[in-house]
Design an enzyme around this catalytic site. Structure first.
Site, PDB file in Angstrom:
ATOM      1  CG  HIS A  59      -0.401   0.075   2.527  1.00 30.22           C
ATOM      2  ND1 HIS A  59       0.394  -0.911   3.049  1.00 30.22           N
ATOM      3  CD2 HIS A  59      -0.470   1.044   3.493  1.00 30.22           C
ATOM      4  CE1 HIS A  59       0.768  -0.569   4.280  1.00 30.22           C
ATOM      5  NE2 HIS A  59       0.270   0.612   4.573  1.00 30.22           N
ATOM      6  CG  HIS A  61       0.088   4.257   4.787  1.00 32.35           C
ATOM      7  ND1 HIS A  61      -0.580   3.513   5.734  1.00 32.35           N
ATOM      8  CD2 HIS A  61      -0.808   5.179   4.344  1.00 32.35           C
ATOM      9  CE1 HIS A  61      -1.821   3.968   5.850  1.00 32.35           C
ATOM     10  NE2 HIS A  61      -1.985   4.963   5.021  1.00 32.35           N
ATOM     11  CG  ASP A  63       4.949   3.195   7.425  1.00 34.21           C
ATOM     12  OD1 ASP A  63       4.031   3.606   6.685  1.00 34.21           O
ATOM     13  OD2 ASP A  63       4.752   2.364   8.329  1.00 34.21           O
ATOM     14  CG  HIS A  64       4.170   0.114   4.218  1.00 34.94           C
ATOM     15  ND1 HIS A  64       4.040  -1.213   4.554  1.00 34.94           N
ATOM     16  CD2 HIS A  64       3.778   0.817   5.306  1.00 34.94           C
ATOM     17  CE1 HIS A  64       3.574  -1.305   5.798  1.00 34.94           C
ATOM     18  NE2 HIS A  64       3.405  -0.089   6.267  1.00 34.94           N
ATOM     19  CG  HIS A 117      -3.826   0.052   6.896  1.00 40.43           C
ATOM     20  ND1 HIS A 117      -3.726   0.543   8.178  1.00 40.43           N
ATOM     21  CD2 HIS A 117      -2.685   0.436   6.259  1.00 40.43           C
ATOM     22  CE1 HIS A 117      -2.574   1.198   8.306  1.00 40.43           C
ATOM     23  NE2 HIS A 117      -1.924   1.148   7.160  1.00 40.43           N
ATOM     24  CG  ASP A 136       0.760  -1.431   7.776  1.00 36.83           C
ATOM     25  OD1 ASP A 136       1.686  -2.230   8.011  1.00 36.83           O
ATOM     26  OD2 ASP A 136       0.919  -0.195   7.719  1.00 36.83           O
ATOM     27  CG  HIS A 174       4.107  -1.697  11.392  1.00 36.01           C
ATOM     28  ND1 HIS A 174       4.963  -0.624  11.509  1.00 36.01           N
ATOM     29  CD2 HIS A 174       3.328  -1.452  10.314  1.00 36.01           C
ATOM     30  CE1 HIS A 174       4.702   0.248  10.547  1.00 36.01           C
ATOM     31  NE2 HIS A 174       3.715  -0.232   9.795  1.00 36.01           N
TER      32      HIS A 174
HETATM   33 ZN   LIG Z   1       0.095   1.593   6.581  1.00 39.51          ZN
END
Ligand SMILES: [Zn+2]
Length: 245
Positions: A59, A61, A63-64, A117, A136, A174
């Site tokens: 996805h 985001h 942090d990905h 998410h 996530d 995570h």
């Molecule tokens: Zn995420």
């Protein structure tokens, strides 16, 4: 026919991200899943002597996908990600949807669309190898927050996940397990399985050990989100978790 063999690696990044590395042992082709950063990923590949052929994103985001541009620039790798979020996946080359096939050497994944998410969130299910990169959507004893989708959508993902064979290994992105385990025990104080798992997780985290990956079999009996009976129960639990500290 036996499933093709694979090697797996994990890089902890940022505060609590895990970046998974996957390599087909037979062809040597390798991929990195959800690189939040570029430098540590390139170093890790260099250290083990693997070459990054692909990035697989679940996805959009940051942090990905934060490492996408730097890794692509350094390696010329191919980036695969969700078609529904293509405009927010840096450097995307291949847009995939539900049912599409993705190959890493001889390893083959089928793409699952798992909205909730984020609306376009996908997972990569390597069925023959019994492994699932879930981003996530599912965590050990927890699930992703509903930033874009509905509880009904996320509950649909839980139904799908818990129907998988119990030995399927799930790779979330995570390390949230300790906080999740404490929440689970607070919600179900009489549940011995949850208490036992909390103790195991506390021990692991006290030694700074990774608590992932997890199996569907273990989550099925210790993850209250996966155990919810309907979307309403799931939604209530998600709301309680959102305000739990
Ligand atoms: Zn995420």
């Amino acid at each position: 026919m036996a499933a093709p063999r694979f090697d797996i690696g994990c890089i902890p990044a940022l505060t609590d991200n895990y970046i998974w590395l996957l390599r087909c042992s037979e062809t040597g082709e390798a991929a990195v899943i959800d690189p939040s950063v570029d430098g540590p990923v390139l170093n890790a590949f260099r250290n083990v002597g693997w070459e990054v052929g692909q990035i697989l994103n679940t996805h959009w985001h940051p942090d990905h996908v934060g490492g996408n541009a730097g890794i692509k620039e350094a390696t010329g790798c191919t980036i695969t990600g969700p078609a529904a979020e293509a405009d927010r996946i840096p450097g995307i080359d291949v847009q995939v949807r539900e049912g599409d096939r993705v190959r890493v050497g001889k390893l083959e994944a089928v793409v699952w669309e798992v909205p909730g998410h984020t609306l376009g969130h996908i997972a990569y299910y390597f069925e023959d190898n019994g492994m699932l990169f879930i981003g996530d959507t599912l965590f050990a004893m927890g699930c992703g927050r509903l930033f874009e989708g509905t509880a009904e959508q996320m509950y649909g993902n839980m139904v799908r996940l818990r129907a998988l064979p119990e030995d399927v290994v799930v790779y979330p992105a995570h390390e949230y397990t300790l906080a999740n385990a404490r929440f689970c025990v607070a919600q179900r104080p009489g549940d011995q399985l949850l208490k036992q798992r909390l103790a195991v997780v506390e021990e692991a985290r006290a030694r700074d050990m990774n608590t992932l990956p997890v199996t569907i079999g273990e989550e099925r009996v210790t993850n209250p989100f996966l155990m919810a009976h309907d979307a309403a129960e799931f939604a209530r639990l998600r709301a309680v978790k959102d305000s739990f500290s």
